[in-house]
Design an enzyme around this catalytic site. Structure first.
Site, PDB file in Angstrom:
ATOM      1  N   HIS A 158       7.150  -5.584  16.427  1.00  0.00           N
ATOM      2  CA  HIS A 158       6.867  -4.357  16.906  1.00  0.00           C
ATOM      3  C   HIS A 158       5.241  -4.082  16.839  1.00  0.00           C
ATOM      4  O   HIS A 158       4.717  -3.272  17.536  1.00  0.00           O
ATOM      5  CB  HIS A 158       7.426  -3.270  15.704  1.00  0.00           C
ATOM      6  CG  HIS A 158       6.775  -3.418  14.286  1.00  0.00           C
ATOM      7  ND1 HIS A 158       7.248  -4.225  13.554  1.00  0.00           N
ATOM      8  CD2 HIS A 158       5.774  -2.712  13.725  1.00  0.00           C
ATOM      9  CE1 HIS A 158       6.535  -4.224  12.221  1.00  0.00           C
ATOM     10  NE2 HIS A 158       5.636  -3.287  12.289  1.00  0.00           N
TER      11      HIS A 158
ATOM     12  N   ARG B 233      12.576  -7.611   4.395  1.00  0.00           N
ATOM     13  CA  ARG B 233      11.392  -7.974   5.059  1.00  0.00           C
ATOM     14  C   ARG B 233      10.471  -7.454   4.410  1.00  0.00           C
ATOM     15  O   ARG B 233      10.418  -6.195   4.159  1.00  0.00           O
ATOM     16  CB  ARG B 233      11.708  -7.633   6.627  1.00  0.00           C
ATOM     17  CG  ARG B 233      10.171  -7.794   7.064  1.00  0.00           C
ATOM     18  CD  ARG B 233       9.980  -7.037   8.645  1.00  0.00           C
ATOM     19  NE  ARG B 233       8.919  -7.262   9.377  1.00  0.00           N
ATOM     20  CZ  ARG B 233       7.732  -6.652   8.972  1.00  0.00           C
ATOM     21  NH1 ARG B 233       7.565  -5.538   8.308  1.00  0.00           N
ATOM     22  NH2 ARG B 233       6.699  -6.801   9.929  1.00  0.00           N
TER      23      ARG B 233
ATOM     24  N   GLU C 292       6.105 -11.194   6.661  1.00  0.00           N
ATOM     25  CA  GLU C 292       5.300 -11.128   7.715  1.00  0.00           C
ATOM     26  C   GLU C 292       3.896 -11.618   7.487  1.00  0.00           C
ATOM     27  O   GLU C 292       3.052 -11.122   6.805  1.00  0.00           O
ATOM     28  CB  GLU C 292       5.330  -9.637   8.271  1.00  0.00           C
ATOM     29  CG  GLU C 292       4.353  -9.727   9.442  1.00  0.00           C
ATOM     30  CD  GLU C 292       3.805  -8.336   9.710  1.00  0.00           C
ATOM     31  OE1 GLU C 292       3.324  -7.855  10.918  1.00  0.00           O
ATOM     32  OE2 GLU C 292       3.517  -7.386   8.666  1.00  0.00           O
TER      33      GLU C 292
ATOM     34  N   ASP D 296       6.921  -6.242   4.480  1.00  0.00           N
ATOM     35  CA  ASP D 296       5.658  -6.140   5.605  1.00  0.00           C
ATOM     36  C   ASP D 296       4.182  -6.347   4.978  1.00  0.00           C
ATOM     37  O   ASP D 296       3.941  -6.443   3.908  1.00  0.00           O
ATOM     38  CB  ASP D 296       5.651  -4.447   5.753  1.00  0.00           C
ATOM     39  CG  ASP D 296       4.615  -4.181   6.712  1.00  0.00           C
ATOM     40  OD1 ASP D 296       4.655  -4.282   7.956  1.00  0.00           O
ATOM     41  OD2 ASP D 296       3.556  -3.442   6.402  1.00  0.00           O
TER      42      ASP D 296
ATOM     43  N   LYS E  85       0.933 -10.893   3.568  1.00  0.00           N
ATOM     44  CA  LYS E  85      -0.241 -11.838   3.437  1.00  0.00           C
ATOM     45  C   LYS E  85      -1.686 -11.151   2.784  1.00  0.00           C
ATOM     46  O   LYS E  85      -2.385 -11.713   2.198  1.00  0.00           O
ATOM     47  CB  LYS E  85      -0.962 -12.340   4.817  1.00  0.00           C
ATOM     48  CG  LYS E  85      -1.621 -11.476   5.664  1.00  0.00           C
ATOM     49  CD  LYS E  85      -2.398 -12.544   6.984  1.00  0.00           C
ATOM     50  CE  LYS E  85      -3.060 -11.183   7.663  1.00  0.00           C
ATOM     51  NZ  LYS E  85      -3.611 -12.200   8.670  1.00  0.00           N
ATOM     52  N   HIS E  86      -1.328  -9.589   2.636  1.00  0.00           N
ATOM     53  CA  HIS E  86      -2.062  -8.901   1.947  1.00  0.00           C
ATOM     54  C   HIS E  86      -1.627  -8.689   0.421  1.00  0.00           C
ATOM     55  O   HIS E  86      -2.188  -8.002  -0.379  1.00  0.00           O
ATOM     56  CB  HIS E  86      -2.215  -7.561   2.520  1.00  0.00           C
ATOM     57  CG  HIS E  86      -2.760  -7.677   3.812  1.00  0.00           C
ATOM     58  ND1 HIS E  86      -3.924  -7.333   4.232  1.00  0.00           N
ATOM     59  CD2 HIS E  86      -2.013  -7.570   4.981  1.00  0.00           C
ATOM     60  CE1 HIS E  86      -4.321  -7.443   5.312  1.00  0.00           C
ATOM     61  NE2 HIS E  86      -3.071  -7.697   5.952  1.00  0.00           N
TER      62      HIS E  86
ATOM     63  N   HIS F 149       0.724  -1.202  -0.001  1.00  0.00           N
ATOM     64  CA  HIS F 149      -0.011  -0.126   0.057  1.00  0.00           C
ATOM     65  C   HIS F 149       0.885   1.262   0.009  1.00  0.00           C
ATOM     66  O   HIS F 149       2.095   1.143   0.246  1.00  0.00           O
ATOM     67  CB  HIS F 149      -0.825   0.001   1.189  1.00  0.00           C
ATOM     68  CG  HIS F 149      -0.182  -0.176   2.552  1.00  0.00           C
ATOM     69  ND1 HIS F 149       0.071  -1.313   3.211  1.00  0.00           N
ATOM     70  CD2 HIS F 149       0.438   0.782   3.419  1.00  0.00           C
ATOM     71  CE1 HIS F 149       0.765  -1.148   4.542  1.00  0.00           C
ATOM     72  NE2 HIS F 149       1.137   0.228   4.264  1.00  0.00           N
TER      73      HIS F 149
END
Length: 440
Positions: free
Chosen positions: A290, A193, A222, A195, A198-199, A92
């Protein structure tokens, strides 16, 4: 090989550079930095880093491109060399209150680029900053994820996460993401990484994962899961569809249950055999990340402080995975969190655990003793880990086969010494204590 990774959460880049000596001394092999893509330079809130404005600029409240180049050079140039991983946000763009909500970086930012050409050229990663990067047709228009849709893979991939404009996996978007990662690799980043992975659609992941140049780096995603259904819906497909590593949420949830009232440490003896952990070569293990302290919906996942200490001994003592250690600057606004993770990366118990981890890396793990409140295992003949979650003294009586015999061992956490000899040995583990014995 050193593989423990420091998550320098929301650290200024110069803070990392200034603390590299203590990071190396603590035994880390890599540093994960916050998302470096352009976000509001005046925004000191940590979440600003997770709302990028432009792929083509490296500038945020934490520093700019020059500081990143200095950081990479300092990590690579010292002894031992440290790997540098960047946190990437590609699902996004920023959720901003402006009329051109789906134009990025937006009219106002393009004007800022024109007014301060030297600043933005200095921090330019790639591309032509006189043109916009994305328009409304580069975004999905399927609404917000709500209610039961959080359990639907299609909704999670194509709808908006908390109002954040959700990027399409169109050819243009994929090309910009590829250009951005290619430029970051040219700068010297060793891994990434991703973020909220899964989206993201499989096509968007494959756009990066299938590039031979990119495969040489360390990648992990993640894939946040909190139930068996989540694992079946999101994590298992991710593991099938890509070679990337992932946060070991199954192991984390097993750790939480094991240390809870009525939970059993037996579940941590061989979690992979019960499908309660990721494969050893795909796992990034953690005790806290986090999202857990900063999002009210996840705070119930926090371990009690002493249990967190014991759990760190477990993930740094066991065989398998890349341990990730979270260390912040008191970003949490919850009073009970004050100083909990401040400078945790160099806390004496953590550095002792990392010393043990580095010393026994590659040594096979074997269980010596287990019950509901006590777990004892060895790492080859070099190390012994003992964890007592109960409120009373516990004795472990075990066979000494596979250990140095006679062998002198030192507990790196408490600096005690013991001699192991004979066919069997009895070890006392005080209440709420972890021991990590290393052969001398």
């Amino acid at each position: 090989m050193r593989n423990v990774t420091l998550h320098a959460f929301n650290w200024q880049y110069t803070d990392i550079i200034n603390n590299l000596e203590s990071i190396r001394d603590a035994g880390y092999g890599a540093v994960l930095i916050p998302p470096p893509l352009y976000s509001e330079p005046n925004g000191d809130q940590w979440w600003q880093r997770y709302q990028p404005k432009d792929y083509r600029v490296l500038l945020s409240h934490l520093g700019g491109k020059k500081e990143l180049e200095q950081l990479i050079a300092a990590c690579h140039g010292g002894t031992p060399q440290l790997q540098v991983y960047a946190d990437l946000v590609i699902n996004h763009m920023a959720n901003e209150d402006r009329t051109d909500h789906f134009d990025f970086p937006g009219t106002a930012e393009l004007e800022r680029y024109k007014k301060h050409p030297d600043l933005y050229e200095e921090n330019r990663l790639y591309g032509d900053l006189s043109e916009k990067l994305f328009s409304w047709f580069n975004f999905n228009d399927a609404g917000e994820i709500e209610g039961d849709e959080w359990s639907d893979r299609g909704a999670v991939q194509y709808q908006n996460l908390s109002g954040l404009p959700d990027l399409k996996d169109s050819d243009w978007v994929l090309q910009q993401q590829h250009n951005m990662v290619d430029a970051l690799i040219e700068m010297g980043f060793d891994g990434f990484r991703i973020d909220a992975i899964k989206h993201i659609t499989e096509r968007m992941i494959d756009n990066l994962a299938d590039d031979p140049k990119f495969k040489k780096r360390f990648w992990f995603g993640e894939v946040l899961t909190g139930s068996d259904h989540d694992e079946d819906t999101f994590l298992d497909p991710f593991l099938r569809e890509t070679w990337m590593s992932a946060y070991d949420f199954p192991l984390f949830q097993t750790i939480r249950e094991a240390f809870s009232f009525g939970g059993s440490l037996r579940t941590l003896a061989q979690p992979q055999h019960q499908d309660n952990s990721l494969p050893w070569n795909r796992a990034v293990t953690f005790v806290v990340n986090h999202d857990i302290p900063h999002n009210d919906g996840f705070r119930f996942w926090l371990l009690e402080r002493q249990d967190e200490h014991l759990a760190h001994a477990y993930i740094l003592g066991r065989d398998g995975g890349v341990p990730l250690i979270y260390s912040d600057h008191n970003e949490s606004h919850h009073e009970q969190d004050y100083d909990r993770w401040l400078d945790l990366y160099k806390r004496p118990d953590i550095t002792a655990m990392i010393e043990f981890h580095n010393a026994v890396e590659g040594q096979p793990m074997a269980i010596l003793y287990e019950n509901d409140v006590l777990l004892v295992f060895r790492r080859g003949d070099q190390g012994i880990v003992a964890i007592n979650k109960s409120g009373s003294n516990q004795w472990a009586d075990f066979n000494t086969w596979g250990l140095k015999n006679p062998g002198q061992y030192r507990d790196l956490i408490h600096r005690y010494e013991m001699t192991v000899s004979g066919d069997r040995f009895s070890l006392l583990i005080p209440p709420r204590t972890a021991q990590m014995w290393l052969a001398e």
